[in-house]
Design an enzyme around this catalytic site. Structure first.
Site, PDB file in Angstrom:
ATOM      1  N   ASN A   7       0.867  -1.132  -0.161  1.00 37.51           N
ATOM      2  CA  ASN A   7      -0.103   0.130   0.076  1.00 37.51           C
ATOM      3  C   ASN A   7       0.801   1.397  -0.075  1.00 37.51           C
ATOM      4  O   ASN A   7       1.591   1.609   0.892  1.00 37.51           O
ATOM      5  CB  ASN A   7      -0.821  -0.020   1.226  1.00 37.51           C
ATOM      6  CG  ASN A   7      -1.717   1.343   1.327  1.00 37.51           C
ATOM      7  OD1 ASN A   7      -1.766   2.034   0.359  1.00 37.51           O
ATOM      8  ND2 ASN A   7      -2.522   1.350   2.516  1.00 37.51           N
ATOM      9  N   LYS A   9       0.028   4.125  -0.342  1.00 35.38           N
ATOM     10  CA  LYS A   9      -0.691   5.537   0.198  1.00 35.38           C
ATOM     11  C   LYS A   9      -0.547   6.610  -0.627  1.00 35.38           C
ATOM     12  O   LYS A   9      -0.418   6.340  -1.697  1.00 35.38           O
ATOM     13  CB  LYS A   9      -0.240   5.635   1.688  1.00 35.38           C
ATOM     14  CG  LYS A   9      -0.392   4.172   2.660  1.00 35.38           C
ATOM     15  CD  LYS A   9      -0.138   4.633   3.895  1.00 35.38           C
ATOM     16  CE  LYS A   9      -0.160   3.367   5.006  1.00 35.38           C
ATOM     17  NZ  LYS A   9      -0.205   3.459   6.244  1.00 35.38           N
ATOM     18  N   HIS A  94      -9.903   1.161   5.102  1.00 40.89           N
ATOM     19  CA  HIS A  94      -8.530   1.318   5.914  1.00 40.89           C
ATOM     20  C   HIS A  94      -8.516   2.374   6.917  1.00 40.89           C
ATOM     21  O   HIS A  94      -9.317   3.189   6.933  1.00 40.89           O
ATOM     22  CB  HIS A  94      -7.520   1.919   4.740  1.00 40.89           C
ATOM     23  CG  HIS A  94      -6.298   1.849   5.391  1.00 40.89           C
ATOM     24  ND1 HIS A  94      -5.631   2.873   6.541  1.00 40.89           N
ATOM     25  CD2 HIS A  94      -5.060   1.060   5.079  1.00 40.89           C
ATOM     26  CE1 HIS A  94      -4.377   2.652   6.523  1.00 40.89           C
ATOM     27  NE2 HIS A  94      -4.089   1.478   5.975  1.00 40.89           N
ATOM     28  N   GLU A  96      -7.249   4.912   8.134  1.00 38.03           N
ATOM     29  CA  GLU A  96      -6.791   6.184   7.830  1.00 38.03           C
ATOM     30  C   GLU A  96      -7.869   6.594   7.201  1.00 38.03           C
ATOM     31  O   GLU A  96      -8.265   8.079   7.399  1.00 38.03           O
ATOM     32  CB  GLU A  96      -5.412   6.350   6.758  1.00 38.03           C
ATOM     33  CG  GLU A  96      -4.388   5.995   7.669  1.00 38.03           C
ATOM     34  CD  GLU A  96      -3.169   5.443   6.856  1.00 38.03           C
ATOM     35  OE1 GLU A  96      -3.150   5.402   5.759  1.00 38.03           O
ATOM     36  OE2 GLU A  96      -2.163   5.027   7.315  1.00 38.03           O
ATOM     37  N   GLU A 166      -5.211  -4.795  10.776  1.00 31.00           N
ATOM     38  CA  GLU A 166      -4.557  -3.376  10.966  1.00 31.00           C
ATOM     39  C   GLU A 166      -4.672  -2.739  12.285  1.00 31.00           C
ATOM     40  O   GLU A 166      -5.527  -1.980  12.122  1.00 31.00           O
ATOM     41  CB  GLU A 166      -4.386  -2.720   9.888  1.00 31.00           C
ATOM     42  CG  GLU A 166      -4.005  -3.382   8.524  1.00 31.00           C
ATOM     43  CD  GLU A 166      -3.460  -2.243   7.521  1.00 31.00           C
ATOM     44  OE1 GLU A 166      -2.202  -2.368   7.143  1.00 31.00           O
ATOM     45  OE2 GLU A 166      -4.175  -1.372   7.443  1.00 31.00           O
ATOM     46  N   GLY A 172       2.386   2.470  11.121  1.00 29.84           N
ATOM     47  CA  GLY A 172       3.378   3.644  10.983  1.00 29.84           C
ATOM     48  C   GLY A 172       4.128   4.236  12.050  1.00 29.84           C
ATOM     49  O   GLY A 172       4.575   5.144  12.173  1.00 29.84           O
ATOM     50  N   SER A 212       3.476  -1.683  10.631  1.00 29.33           N
ATOM     51  CA  SER A 212       4.855  -1.718  10.779  1.00 29.33           C
ATOM     52  C   SER A 212       5.424  -2.952  10.281  1.00 29.33           C
ATOM     53  O   SER A 212       6.453  -3.385  11.067  1.00 29.33           O
ATOM     54  CB  SER A 212       5.041  -1.264  12.338  1.00 29.33           C
ATOM     55  OG  SER A 212       4.853  -0.045  12.449  1.00 29.33           O
TER      56      SER A 212
HETATM   57  P1  13P Z   1       2.741   0.729   7.859  1.00 33.59           P
HETATM   58  O1  13P Z   1       3.451  -0.303   7.318  1.00 33.59           O
HETATM   59  O2  13P Z   1       3.656   1.961   7.447  1.00 33.59           O
HETATM   60  O3  13P Z   1       2.824   0.713   9.382  1.00 33.59           O
HETATM   61  O4  13P Z   1       1.283   0.869   7.318  1.00 33.59           O
HETATM   62  C1  13P Z   1       0.463  -0.060   7.421  1.00 33.59           C
HETATM   63  C2  13P Z   1      -0.577   0.372   6.463  1.00 33.59           C
HETATM   64  O5  13P Z   1      -1.467   0.984   6.924  1.00 33.59           O
HETATM   65  C3  13P Z   1      -0.789  -0.618   5.346  1.00 33.59           C
HETATM   66  O6  13P Z   1      -2.019  -0.297   4.828  1.00 33.59           O
END
Ligand code: 13P
Length: 258
Positions: A7, A9, A94, A96, A166, A172, A212
């Protein structure tokens, strides 16, 4: 099988996406058994990335989609548009988007239903916040997210489903969940899915871990039978890290097929 979902992003533009897609495909080279790779670039890079992955085994995923095929929905992208670009998978729900854009359980449910009706594979993201985990509510939160997102879904007649666990606090942060916690939650998610879809054949759903994941910890997650793959954010745009993650998946698969 093990699946590695990248991803990207909102971290790469079109030119960087093309270079990253090429480099990501190179990570599959020279392995006897390779994991399924799903690359989720930003929308603006989908058509260029499609050209790069066209003759490979990699799949393209979108990071979001709308729940109607067309219409007056300014700024949105429909599954039909995505299918035209060769997109086969779509991240839905997601955290976010839930947190930053106010995406509700109802919207997520509509997206899952629509994706499946269009033969697109949803990668449904669920996971608890830190406060919810500390309060002992992680399972209840994940169960509620699954129940509402999957309301009305008939999986045995439609396609396959990915669920990505997740935990919000692990995204992150360099603070991934422990392997033990992931195994426990994946078992729980599987039990909820089996209850919701009593007739679904084994293997119709895959459960991924995200939060992560990096080159160092990927093997520890991927070697577990309960973990069908990983959903990778930050480390998917750092090619050396990503290479290590793909190699970890390939090693697990090679050991299984030996
Ligand atoms: P990170 O791997 O940066 O923690 O993000 C995970 C994520 O949100 C994947 O969709």
């Amino acid at each position: 099988m093990k699946t590695v979902v990248a991803n990207w992003k909102m971290n790469v533009g079109v030119r960087e996406s093309v270079a990253l897609a090429r480099a990501s495909l190179l990570t599959l080279r020279g392995r006897k058994v390779i994991p399924d790779l799903v690359i989720c670039p930003p929308f603006v890079a989908l058509s260029e990335v499609r050209k790069v992955v066209a003759r490979s085994s990699a799949n393209i995923g979108a990071q979001n989609m709308f729940w109607e095929p067309s219409g007056s929905h300014t700024g949105e992208t429909s599954s039909r548009m995505l299918l035209e670009l060769g997109v086969s998978h779509c991240l839905i729900g997601h955290s976010e988007r839930r947190v930053q854009l106010g995406e509700t359980d109802e919207m997520i449910n509509k997206k899952v239903l629509h994706a499946l009706s269009e033969q697109m594979t949803p990668i449904l993201c669920v996971g608890e916040s830190k406060e919810q985990r500390v309060a002992g509510d992680a399972r209840a939160v994940v169960e509620a997210q699954l129940s509402s997102a999957l309301r009305g879904v008939r999986l045995h007649t439609q396609g396959s489903l990915f669920v990505a666990y997740e935990p919000v606090w692990a995204i992150g942060t360099n603070d991934s969940a422990s392997v033990g916690d992931v195994i426990e939650m994946h078992r729980f998610i599987r039990s909820v899915l089996e209850r919701i879809f009593p007739d679904a054949p084994a293997g119709q759903f895959s459960i991924l871990y995200g939060g992560s994941v990096d080159g160092e910890n990927a093997y520890g997650f991927l070697r577990e039978a309960e973990v069908d793959g990983v959903l990778v954010g930050s480390a998917s745009v750092k090619i050396n890290q990503f290479k290590e993650i793909v190699e970890a998946a390939a090693e697990v698969l090679e050991a299984q097929s030996a």
